[in-house]
Design an enzyme around this catalytic site. Structure first.
Site, PDB file in Angstrom:
ATOM      1  N   HIS A   6       0.837  -1.207   0.000  1.00 61.94           N
ATOM      2  CA  HIS A   6       0.000   0.000   0.000  1.00 61.94           C
ATOM      3  C   HIS A   6       0.868   1.251   0.000  1.00 61.94           C
ATOM      4  CE1 HIS A   6       0.426   0.699   4.412  1.00 61.94           C
ATOM      5  NE2 HIS A   6       0.331  -0.608   4.518  1.00 61.94           N
ATOM      6  N   ASP A  35      -0.221   4.282   1.153  1.00 59.20           N
ATOM      7  CA  ASP A  35      -0.569   5.254   2.198  1.00 59.20           C
ATOM      8  C   ASP A  35       0.116   4.941   3.527  1.00 59.20           C
ATOM      9  OD1 ASP A  35      -2.222   2.924   2.412  1.00 59.20           O
ATOM     10  OD2 ASP A  35      -3.596   4.028   3.731  1.00 59.20           O
ATOM     11  N   ASP A  53       6.125   0.953   7.678  1.00 60.78           N
ATOM     12  CA  ASP A  53       4.799   0.569   7.176  1.00 60.78           C
ATOM     13  C   ASP A  53       4.341   1.536   6.100  1.00 60.78           C
ATOM     14  OD1 ASP A  53       2.346  -0.663   6.937  1.00 60.78           O
ATOM     15  OD2 ASP A  53       1.604  -0.083   8.894  1.00 60.78           O
ATOM     16  N   GLU A  94      -4.966   1.667   2.701  1.00 63.68           N
ATOM     17  CA  GLU A  94      -4.997   0.438   3.507  1.00 63.68           C
ATOM     18  C   GLU A  94      -5.176   0.758   4.980  1.00 63.68           C
ATOM     19  OE1 GLU A  94      -3.407  -2.936   5.917  1.00 63.68           O
ATOM     20  OE2 GLU A  94      -2.651  -0.879   5.866  1.00 63.68           O
ATOM     21  N   GLU A  95      -4.757   1.955   5.395  1.00 61.65           N
ATOM     22  CA  GLU A  95      -4.726   2.284   6.833  1.00 61.65           C
ATOM     23  C   GLU A  95      -6.041   2.839   7.346  1.00 61.65           C
ATOM     24  OE1 GLU A  95      -2.441   1.285   8.586  1.00 61.65           O
ATOM     25  OE2 GLU A  95      -0.497   1.350   7.588  1.00 61.65           O
ATOM     26  N   GLU A 118       4.127  -6.219   3.494  1.00 61.57           N
ATOM     27  CA  GLU A 118       3.954  -5.623   4.823  1.00 61.57           C
ATOM     28  C   GLU A 118       5.154  -5.990   5.698  1.00 61.57           C
ATOM     29  OE1 GLU A 118       1.683  -3.773   6.367  1.00 61.57           O
ATOM     30  OE2 GLU A 118      -0.127  -3.811   5.111  1.00 61.57           O
ATOM     31  N   HIS A 136       3.381   2.574  12.846  1.00 60.70           N
ATOM     32  CA  HIS A 136       2.443   3.567  13.404  1.00 60.70           C
ATOM     33  C   HIS A 136       3.014   4.296  14.626  1.00 60.70           C
ATOM     34  CE1 HIS A 136      -1.214   1.145  11.664  1.00 60.70           C
ATOM     35  NE2 HIS A 136      -0.196   1.210  10.831  1.00 60.70           N
TER      36      HIS A 136
END
Lengths: 370, 370
Positions: free
Chosen positions: A82, A84, A114, A144-145, A173, A347
């Protein structure tokens, strides 16, 4: 939610140099900030970098970019990641910085784990592998987030599933460099315990629903969760209460108690089988399914997957949590997670990744596909 | 909260005719609407009606009116009732109306049950009993139907407890004409079950607090509540969950589950003894007392109480719920509930009471005191 930053139709996209080393490229991809719903500029840059490569067919779907070889190979594999990220910190943890030296050097900043490293690895491979030993589909997707309704991979699966057809998929990932195969399904149900309300000074006029819930909790405590071997990996099932509510006032015998239960089930089961199992466990109580997402088989018995594991030579384990690999499984494409970065740092405010993991991941995939 | 309707210092109070029959007087007291915090006009009317009676000493405390004989009798008894009501219906269930005939005639409207009948009975007795066989204190108090902090009886007990001194008290709350003695105490505790949070896909990294609560619920289900004989009445104890909460998200093993438990205990126990008992029942768990109100002994072994029961000749039972009689018990004044009206109709839209119950209650108390 449409992006407040519209794709920049008038100004030229930022330039990504796909001939740079993967660490430099990862930093450049990170520095094109792309918080969910604001992936436009990065998607533009990715598209602009891939379009000139004549060995690839490039298509665009919203802010999702797909590139594929069409060499007529016996197998097709799919790499996906992803574009984003979660929001930046305040003050912003971008642009990236590099810290430490040698084997201890890390790239610091949003996306370093990530998963801009996985994006950069894909871009490097897409550029260099003009004639891979298997046909390859690269999928760089948006959103995706955030809630699944925005997920670019889900949109592709719904609108144009042929684009995702493959014998095997790798989702880049962060896995700290290990291979995590498939994923467990997840079912959430409410188990309702009925009762009869009464004043708590005269409970004999009622029937206490919370006391009735003792039987539900007893079944959870006694439940013997299975470990299930699927396609070469052991998945540990779990049946756990994740919520309980009951009672309306300090002087009222409650007439209802609800236990919310999460069943994480091995990918040998369909969502329907999982729901039937939970209904059976709580026989005698009303069970309402709140959500139910299927798991994903790792497919490690397939030739493409076996070649992948052999080429990588890294530890292989099951993915216990639910991930987007399940979206491939739903299309009958077995999938694994494999990517640079420690998922525990995803994150976080101090998101960072040893730069050698980017290099190692690129090298591993190159061993498999070159 | 101060009343928005200030006592009417400038305009004369409404007139209550204490020589009228008790049904007429009850209707007049009801028709002087006195929703909690708006008791001023009714308190003014009560005070104005009692002040001219030379056999009584009348004092005023906020919107609470106290009248007493001082004949030097060997015993003093106390009659009490609150002046306020819950809010009217919409459209208002006042002024009162009368429905039916003969033995079936009822008075309809707010306060007809809870408890303007008890107020009218007291006013009739206060007027007529110039030389009662026991000294009598009449307490007509404000703000019973709202938070305890406003309760006129509680204010008297705190500020001027000598006013409430007596050998025996009768609270004229509706009991459908029976005598309900004393009341049980009520203790509310939170029982905390600790756990360790984890992702619900990997519960073995945590410790599920909701599953841990099974032991708490098990003890509640197994608990053998006692029936305790106190001063001639049987009180049925109860230990019941009235609330349970646990869980923060559908994918998290909860690290805490709280069971709120209400213990209704016989009035042979102090609040401290009750709390110690519950702590013992939940040995091994953290127990936090949230509130604890003592019960009230019925004191039916005292001469004044025995004379009361004999004079009335009506059924005598325990009061299972908590009532203001406990405020007397805290002052070492045994107390019972006895009054006209079906308590199940209190606070309802269709509040009404057979008029003969007002007559019967007045006659019964007159038999005791005349």
């Amino acid at each position: 939610m449409p992006s407040p930053t519209a794709p920049s139709a008038s100004s030229p996209p930022a330039t990504l140099d796909l001939t740079a080393d993967v660490v430099t490229l990862t930093a450049a991809v990170c520095d094109l900030a792309s918080v969910s719903h604001e992936e436009g500029p990065l998607a533009d840059a990715v598209e602009a970098a891939l379009r000139p490569l004549t060995h690839l067919t490039v298509t665009r779907h919203g802010n999702t970019v797909v590139a594929r070889t069409d060499l007529g190979r016996a197998e097709r594999v799919l790499l996906a990641g992803h574009l984003d990220t979660v929001p930046l910190t305040d003050p912003p943890n971008l642009p990236t910085t590099r810290r430490g030296e040698g084997a201890h050097e890390v790239l610091v900043g949003r996306g370093s784990v990530d998963m801009k490293g996985g994006v950069a690895v894909q871009l490097r491979l897409a550029h260099d592998l003009v004639e891979p030993n298997r046909d390859v589909t690269y999928v760089l997707y948006e959103a995706e987030e955030v809630d699944g309704e925005f997920n670019g991979l889900a949109h592709l699966a719904a609108d144009d599933p042929a684009v995702l057809a493959a014998d095997f998929a790798v989702l880049l990932e962060p896995t700290d460099g290990a291979v995590e195969g498939g994923c467990k399904g997840t079912l959430r149900v409410d188990v309702e315990v009925p009762g009869v309300a009464a004043h708590s000074a005269r409970p004999w006029n009622g029937d206490n629903a919370i006391h009735g819930a003792a039987a539900v909790l007893g079944r959870l405590v006694a439940y013997d969760a299975r470990t299930v071997h699927v396609d070469g990996l052991d998945y540990h099932e779990a049946l756990q209460a994740v919520g309980i509510t009951g009672g309306i006032a300090g002087n009222v015998i409650p007439d209802r108690c609800t236990v919310t239960v999460n069943y994480r089930y091995a990918p040998d089961k369909s969502p329907e089988q999982a729901a039937a199992h939970v209904v059976e466990v709580f026989d005698g109580f009303a069970v309402t399914v709140r959500d139910n997402a299927p798991g994903a088989r790792p497919g490690l018995d397939r030739p493409a997957a076996q070649a992948f594991v052999e080429a990588l030579g890294v530890p292989v384990g099951p993915k216990e949590g639910w991930t987007d690999v399940a979206r491939f499984s739903a299309l009958d494409v077995p999938a694994v997670n494999f990517g640079p970065g420690d998922p525990n740092l995803a994150h976080t405010d101090d998101e960072h990744c040893p730069v050698h993991q980017y290099v190692d991941a690129e090298a591993a995939l190159r061993r498999w596909l070159a």
